[in-house]
Design a protein around this motif. Structure first.
Motif, PDB file in Angstrom:
ATOM      1  N   GLY A  43       0.788  -1.226   0.000  1.00 50.84           N
ATOM      2  CA  GLY A  43       0.000   0.000   0.000  1.00 50.84           C
ATOM      3  C   GLY A  43       0.821   1.277   0.000  1.00 50.84           C
ATOM      4  O   GLY A  43       0.320   2.329   0.398  1.00 50.84           O
ATOM      5  N   VAL A  44       2.077   1.233  -0.438  1.00 44.99           N
ATOM      6  CA  VAL A  44       2.863   2.469  -0.541  1.00 44.99           C
ATOM      7  C   VAL A  44       2.256   3.356  -1.611  1.00 44.99           C
ATOM      8  O   VAL A  44       1.629   2.873  -2.558  1.00 44.99           O
ATOM      9  N   THR A  45       2.441   4.663  -1.474  1.00 47.84           N
ATOM     10  CA  THR A  45       1.761   5.583  -2.378  1.00 47.84           C
ATOM     11  C   THR A  45       2.688   6.455  -3.208  1.00 47.84           C
ATOM     12  O   THR A  45       2.238   7.069  -4.161  1.00 47.84           O
ATOM     13  N   THR A  46       3.970   6.531  -2.863  1.00 48.12           N
ATOM     14  CA  THR A  46       4.881   7.395  -3.612  1.00 48.12           C
ATOM     15  C   THR A  46       6.136   6.629  -4.023  1.00 48.12           C
ATOM     16  O   THR A  46       6.489   5.604  -3.429  1.00 48.12           O
ATOM     17  N   ALA A  47       6.826   7.186  -5.027  1.00 47.20           N
ATOM     18  CA  ALA A  47       8.058   6.557  -5.515  1.00 47.20           C
ATOM     19  C   ALA A  47       9.155   6.528  -4.446  1.00 47.20           C
ATOM     20  O   ALA A  47       9.829   5.502  -4.309  1.00 47.20           O
ATOM     21  N   PRO A  48       9.377   7.598  -3.674  1.00 44.01           N
ATOM     22  CA  PRO A  48      10.407   7.514  -2.626  1.00 44.01           C
ATOM     23  C   PRO A  48      10.104   6.438  -1.572  1.00 44.01           C
ATOM     24  O   PRO A  48      11.027   5.778  -1.089  1.00 44.01           O
ATOM     25  N   GLU A  49       8.833   6.244  -1.247  1.00 45.69           N
ATOM     26  CA  GLU A  49       8.473   5.186  -0.302  1.00 45.69           C
ATOM     27  C   GLU A  49       8.814   3.807  -0.874  1.00 45.69           C
ATOM     28  O   GLU A  49       9.302   2.937  -0.154  1.00 45.69           O
ATOM     29  N   VAL A  50       8.566   3.623  -2.164  1.00 49.33           N
ATOM     30  CA  VAL A  50       8.877   2.352  -2.827  1.00 49.33           C
ATOM     31  C   VAL A  50      10.374   2.105  -2.787  1.00 49.33           C
ATOM     32  O   VAL A  50      10.838   1.014  -2.425  1.00 49.33           O
ATOM     33  N   ARG A  51      11.152   3.122  -3.150  1.00 49.97           N
ATOM     34  CA  ARG A  51      12.610   2.961  -3.182  1.00 49.97           C
ATOM     35  C   ARG A  51      13.183   2.713  -1.789  1.00 49.97           C
ATOM     36  O   ARG A  51      14.081   1.889  -1.611  1.00 49.97           O
ATOM     37  N   ASN A  52      12.667   3.429  -0.788  1.00 51.72           N
ATOM     38  CA  ASN A  52      13.137   3.221   0.588  1.00 51.72           C
ATOM     39  C   ASN A  52      12.769   1.823   1.095  1.00 51.72           C
ATOM     40  O   ASN A  52      13.573   1.175   1.770  1.00 51.72           O
ATOM     41  N   ALA A  53      11.577   1.357   0.760  1.00 53.94           N
ATOM     42  CA  ALA A  53      11.156   0.010   1.175  1.00 53.94           C
ATOM     43  C   ALA A  53      12.020  -1.050   0.499  1.00 53.94           C
ATOM     44  O   ALA A  53      12.388  -2.048   1.112  1.00 53.94           O
ATOM     45  N   PHE A  54      12.374  -0.819  -0.763  1.00 54.28           N
ATOM     46  CA  PHE A  54      13.228  -1.777  -1.467  1.00 54.28           C
ATOM     47  C   PHE A  54      14.623  -1.802  -0.853  1.00 54.28           C
ATOM     48  O   PHE A  54      15.214  -2.872  -0.677  1.00 54.28           O
ATOM     49  N   GLU A  55      15.180  -0.642  -0.534  1.00 55.35           N
ATOM     50  CA  GLU A  55      16.507  -0.589   0.089  1.00 55.35           C
ATOM     51  C   GLU A  55      16.497  -1.270   1.458  1.00 55.35           C
ATOM     52  O   GLU A  55      17.459  -1.938   1.827  1.00 55.35           O
ATOM     53  N   ALA A  56      15.406  -1.118   2.205  1.00 52.39           N
ATOM     54  CA  ALA A  56      15.296  -1.790   3.503  1.00 52.39           C
ATOM     55  C   ALA A  56      15.249  -3.307   3.317  1.00 52.39           C
ATOM     56  O   ALA A  56      15.895  -4.052   4.059  1.00 52.39           O
ATOM     57  N   ALA A  57      14.502  -3.760   2.321  1.00 53.07           N
ATOM     58  CA  ALA A  57      14.429  -5.199   2.052  1.00 53.07           C
ATOM     59  C   ALA A  57      15.763  -5.719   1.521  1.00 53.07           C
ATOM     60  O   ALA A  57      16.173  -6.830   1.835  1.00 53.07           O
ATOM     61  N   LYS A  58      16.462  -4.892   0.758  1.00 54.62           N
ATOM     62  CA  LYS A  58      17.764  -5.285   0.216  1.00 54.62           C
ATOM     63  C   LYS A  58      18.797  -5.457   1.328  1.00 54.62           C
ATOM     64  O   LYS A  58      19.674  -6.314   1.242  1.00 54.62           O
ATOM     65  N   ALA A  59      18.670  -4.669   2.384  1.00 51.91           N
ATOM     66  CA  ALA A  59      19.580  -4.797   3.521  1.00 51.91           C
ATOM     67  C   ALA A  59      19.381  -6.135   4.236  1.00 51.91           C
ATOM     68  O   ALA A  59      20.323  -6.678   4.810  1.00 51.91           O
ATOM     69  N   VAL A  60      18.173  -6.667   4.185  1.00 52.40           N
ATOM     70  CA  VAL A  60      17.879  -7.951   4.828  1.00 52.40           C
ATOM     71  C   VAL A  60      18.192  -9.113   3.892  1.00 52.40           C
ATOM     72  O   VAL A  60      18.756 -10.117   4.309  1.00 52.40           O
ATOM     73  N   GLU A  61      17.818  -8.977   2.624  1.00 56.09           N
ATOM     74  CA  GLU A  61      18.033 -10.039   1.628  1.00 56.09           C
ATOM     75  C   GLU A  61      19.435  -9.894   1.045  1.00 56.09           C
ATOM     76  O   GLU A  61      19.674  -9.081   0.168  1.00 56.09           O
ATOM     77  N   TYR A  62      20.371 -10.675   1.520  1.00 61.69           N
ATOM     78  CA  TYR A  62      21.761 -10.560   1.092  1.00 61.69           C
ATOM     79  C   TYR A  62      21.985 -10.940  -0.364  1.00 61.69           C
ATOM     80  O   TYR A  62      23.006 -10.604  -0.948  1.00 61.69           O
ATOM     81  N   SER A  63      21.035 -11.626  -0.995  1.00 61.11           N
ATOM     82  CA  SER A  63      21.242 -12.104  -2.363  1.00 61.11           C
ATOM     83  C   SER A  63      20.968 -11.039  -3.425  1.00 61.11           C
ATOM     84  O   SER A  63      21.274 -11.259  -4.591  1.00 61.11           O
ATOM     85  N   GLN A  92      -0.971   3.771 -12.844  1.00 59.93           N
ATOM     86  CA  GLN A  92      -1.989   3.399 -13.814  1.00 59.93           C
ATOM     87  C   GLN A  92      -3.324   3.551 -13.117  1.00 59.93           C
ATOM     88  O   GLN A  92      -3.750   2.669 -12.372  1.00 59.93           O
ATOM     89  N   GLY A  93      -3.930   4.671 -13.344  1.00 61.68           N
ATOM     90  CA  GLY A  93      -5.171   4.978 -12.633  1.00 61.68           C
ATOM     91  C   GLY A  93      -4.880   5.192 -11.161  1.00 61.68           C
ATOM     92  O   GLY A  93      -4.093   6.053 -10.783  1.00 61.68           O
ATOM     93  N   GLU A  94      -5.484   4.397 -10.318  1.00 70.17           N
ATOM     94  CA  GLU A  94      -5.283   4.490  -8.871  1.00 70.17           C
ATOM     95  C   GLU A  94      -4.117   3.638  -8.386  1.00 70.17           C
ATOM     96  O   GLU A  94      -3.668   3.786  -7.266  1.00 70.17           O
ATOM     97  N   ARG A  95      -3.637   2.718  -9.230  1.00 71.67           N
ATOM     98  CA  ARG A  95      -2.596   1.775  -8.817  1.00 71.67           C
ATOM     99  C   ARG A  95      -1.196   2.318  -9.048  1.00 71.67           C
ATOM    100  O   ARG A  95      -0.944   3.036 -10.010  1.00 71.67           O
ATOM    101  N   LEU A  96      -0.296   1.929  -8.180  1.00 66.12           N
ATOM    102  CA  LEU A  96       1.124   2.218  -8.323  1.00 66.12           C
ATOM    103  C   LEU A  96       1.771   0.988  -8.954  1.00 66.12           C
ATOM    104  O   LEU A  96       1.614  -0.129  -8.454  1.00 66.12           O
ATOM    105  N   VAL A  97       2.470   1.171 -10.075  1.00 63.11           N
ATOM    106  CA  VAL A  97       3.102   0.066 -10.788  1.00 63.11           C
ATOM    107  C   VAL A  97       4.620   0.195 -10.639  1.00 63.11           C
ATOM    108  O   VAL A  97       5.191   1.243 -10.922  1.00 63.11           O
ATOM    109  N   ILE A  98       5.249  -0.870 -10.177  1.00 67.52           N
ATOM    110  CA  ILE A  98       6.695  -0.901  -9.986  1.00 67.52           C
ATOM    111  C   ILE A  98       7.274  -1.852 -11.028  1.00 67.52           C
ATOM    112  O   ILE A  98       6.886  -3.016 -11.094  1.00 67.52           O
ATOM    113  N   SER A  99       8.204  -1.366 -11.851  1.00 69.56           N
ATOM    114  CA  SER A  99       8.838  -2.221 -12.850  1.00 69.56           C
ATOM    115  C   SER A  99      10.357  -2.114 -12.726  1.00 69.56           C
ATOM    116  O   SER A  99      10.887  -1.137 -12.205  1.00 69.56           O
ATOM    117  N   TYR A 100      11.024  -3.146 -13.221  1.00 72.66           N
ATOM    118  CA  TYR A 100      12.478  -3.196 -13.146  1.00 72.66           C
ATOM    119  C   TYR A 100      13.000  -4.038 -14.296  1.00 72.66           C
ATOM    120  O   TYR A 100      12.292  -4.887 -14.845  1.00 72.66           O
TER     121      TYR A 100
END
Length: 123
Positions: A57-77, A91-99
């Motif tokens: 339920g994150v709503t902004t791009a900085p929140e997404v990036r910060n959440a990913f960096e936090a998960a990356k600190a835990v996931e060593y792989s 896309q409308g009301e949804r936040l789409v994350i691609s990589y």
């Protein structure tokens, strides 16, 4: 009687050259599989993390990036991408994350295998 002797003398099993051929073939396939498996594992980890972030339920791009960096600190792989490599759009009301990212795997110098990974969440 001669037919019985001829069949008894017939060679059975693998010859030396065919045995070496199969050993080289199986060894090459095993080498490739052992070098590709860690990159596939990393991709599956990245996909799981991004899907978890998208469902949180994150709503902004900085929140997404910060959440990913936090998960990356835990996931060593996770080493191939960082939070700034994620593309975040709406896309409308949804936040789409691609990589998307590439991994070069050195098989035997100077031979490399290029793996291209991409994904998005939600699908």
């Amino acid at each position: 009687m001669n037919a019985v002797r001829a069949s008894a003398r017939a060679q059975r099993g693998l010859g030396l050259f065919s045995l070496l051929f199969w050993l080289v073939l199986i060894g090459g396939i095993t080498l490739i599989a052992l070098k590709v498996f860690p990159t596939v594992n990393e991709y599956l980890t990245i996909r799981r993390v991004v899907e978890k972030i998208a469902a949180s339920g994150v709503t902004t791009a900085p929140e997404v990036r910060n959440a990913f960096e936090a998960a990356k600190a835990v996931e060593y792989s996770i080493t191939s991408i960082s939070g700034k490599d994620l593309q975040v759009s709406r896309q409308g009301e949804r936040l789409v994350i691609s990589y998307a990212y590439n991994v070069e795997i050195e098989l035997v110098p100077p031979v490399y295998l290029l793996m291209k990974y991409e994904g998005r969440a939600p699908k």
